[in-house]
Write an enzyme that holds these catalytic residues in place. Structure first.
Site, short mmCIF file in Angstrom:
data_model
loop_
_atom_site.label_atom_id
_atom_site.label_comp_id
_atom_site.label_asym_id
_atom_site.label_seq_id
_atom_site.Cartn_x
_atom_site.Cartn_y
_atom_site.Cartn_z
N ASP A 116 0.81 -1.21 0.00
CA ASP A 116 0.00 0.00 0.00
C ASP A 116 0.85 1.27 0.00
OD1 ASP A 116 -2.33 -1.42 -0.11
OD2 ASP A 116 -2.90 -1.09 1.98
N GLY A 117 1.97 1.26 0.72
CA GLY A 117 2.83 2.43 0.72
C GLY A 117 3.39 2.73 -0.65
N ASN A 153 -4.31 9.27 1.66
CA ASN A 153 -4.75 8.62 2.90
C ASN A 153 -5.05 9.64 3.99
OD1 ASN A 153 -4.88 5.93 2.28
ND2 ASN A 153 -3.17 5.32 3.58
N ASP A 154 -4.01 10.39 4.39
CA ASP A 154 -4.19 11.28 5.54
C ASP A 154 -3.06 12.29 5.64
OD1 ASP A 154 -1.97 9.81 6.69
OD2 ASP A 154 -3.38 8.33 7.43
N ASP A 184 -1.33 14.73 21.57
CA ASP A 184 -0.22 14.37 20.69
C ASP A 184 -0.37 14.93 19.28
OD1 ASP A 184 0.93 13.03 22.74
OD2 ASP A 184 0.72 11.02 21.91
N ALA A 242 -6.52 3.29 8.16
CA ALA A 242 -5.08 3.32 8.42
C ALA A 242 -4.80 3.96 9.78
CB ALA A 242 -4.38 4.07 7.28
N TYR A 243 -4.03 5.04 9.81
CA TYR A 243 -3.60 5.64 11.07
C TYR A 243 -4.78 6.06 11.94
CZ TYR A 243 -0.39 8.51 13.98
OH TYR A 243 0.36 9.04 15.00
N LEU A 271 -7.75 4.84 12.17
CA LEU A 271 -8.36 3.67 12.81
C LEU A 271 -7.51 3.23 14.00
CD1 LEU A 271 -10.35 1.30 13.00
CD2 LEU A 271 -8.94 0.10 11.32
N GLN A 289 4.68 10.19 5.00
CA GLN A 289 5.98 10.78 4.69
C GLN A 289 6.16 12.08 5.46
OE1 GLN A 289 8.12 8.97 2.60
NE2 GLN A 289 6.43 7.53 2.88
#
Length: 307
Positions: free
Chosen positions: A81-82, A151-152, A180, A192-193, A195, A250
């Site tokens: 996926d990356g 994605n995000d 954070d 992804a992140y 979730l 990234q």
């Protein structure tokens, strides 16, 4: 690419046959990809096609002669996926479709396994595929930053101090909190992140944007889903330790005090195949979604003929 924030379907039912004369490769920097490369080269030789490698940021692995993505008919993202995210960004600017090739377990953005690549290419050349249109997040920063994430986008504390984030939706304050940081995700990125940080999954064909606070310290600030046409503004105080930004995983150097996010329809095109695995089924297969132990124990009893 122009920003279009109108709601739009993420799937198109049919696609034309592609004349695959030139294939572009984007490859994983370390994963074992020989099977996929061998199958791609064999198919290209048999069908009179050429293969080039598309340069992406941070890529040092060389597997083919370099080429421009605009000269390619199809981009192969070989890895996971990356790798597919890198390929999608490279291909989006010239509207080229991307086929995600899994060298390992199938993910959310990979449509075929390395072993089945030749069959997939035959199908694409015959028109047996569908363009899966992916939205993006247009991110504008107070310092002139302009980027798109698939994605995000993440703002996260860089040091020991907390980040203070104020979230505004369509001019209304949702919440202000210290913690954070925050994840802002598309439906594609919702598994992804965000979730992992406790945010919701947006099922296939969903519209919207997900905002998930990261480890908020007190208060009440649950994850929020906003409409596709909503205007999102984040005011950020990074604290003495600073904060960093990530686009699709990234890291970036920019540290703006204000971010605005808007959904971009049809930003990139991912190849979908006829037997593509649905999102929720894929999450269950990969055990990202797991039934409760009580339900699994009941299934085990039933399989053994117990009560």
């Amino acid at each position: 690419m122009p920003v279009n924030t109108r709601p739009h379907a993420t799937e198109v039912a049919a696609a034309p046959a592609l004349k695959l004369e030139r294939l572009g490769l984007v490859v994983h920097p370390r994963r074992e990809i020989d099977t996929a490369l061998d199958n791609a080269r064999t198919w290209a030789f048999a069908n009179g096609a050429t293969i080039v490698q598309i340069h992406v940021s941070g890529q040092e692995r060389v597997v083919a002669d370099p080429g421009e993505v605009a000269s390619c008919d199809l981009v192969l993202a070989v890895g996971g996926d990356g790798t597919a995210l890198h390929a999608l960004h490279a291909a989006a600017a010239v509207n080229r479709p991307v086929l995600g090739v899994a060298c390992g377990s199938l993910g959310a953005l990979t449509a075929t396994a390395a072993e089945d690549l030749a069959h997939a290419l035959d199908g694409i050349a015959a028109g047996a595929w569908s363009p899966r249109k992916l939205p993006g997040l247009q991110i504008s920063g107070s310092d002139g930053l302009e980027r798109v994430a698939i994605n995000d986008v993440v703002v996260v504390r860089h040091g020991a101090s907390q980040v203070i984030v104020s979230i505004e939706i369509d001019g209304q304050v949702y919440v202000r909190y210290a913690g954070d940081g925050i994840v802002v995700a598309t439906p594609v990125g919702s598994s992804a992140y965000t979730l992992a940080a406790g945010g919701p999954i947006l099922a296939e064909r969903s519209e919207g944007i997900v905002l998930t606070p990261l480890a908020p310290h007190g208060g009440c600030c649950p994850p929020l889903v906003v409409g596709s046409s909503s205007s999102v503004r984040l005011a950020i105080e990074p604290g003495y330790g600073g904060a960093r930004m990530e686009f699709d995983g990234q890291a970036e150097d920019e540290q703006p005090s204000e971010l605005r996010a808007a959904r971009v329809e049809d930003y990139a095109t991912l190849v979908g195949l006829g037997d593509a695995e649905p999102l929720l089924a894929g999450l269950r297969r990969r055990r990202i979604l797991i039934d409760s132990p009580r339900v699994l124990a009941r299934d085990d009893r039933a399989a053994l003929g117990g009560s």
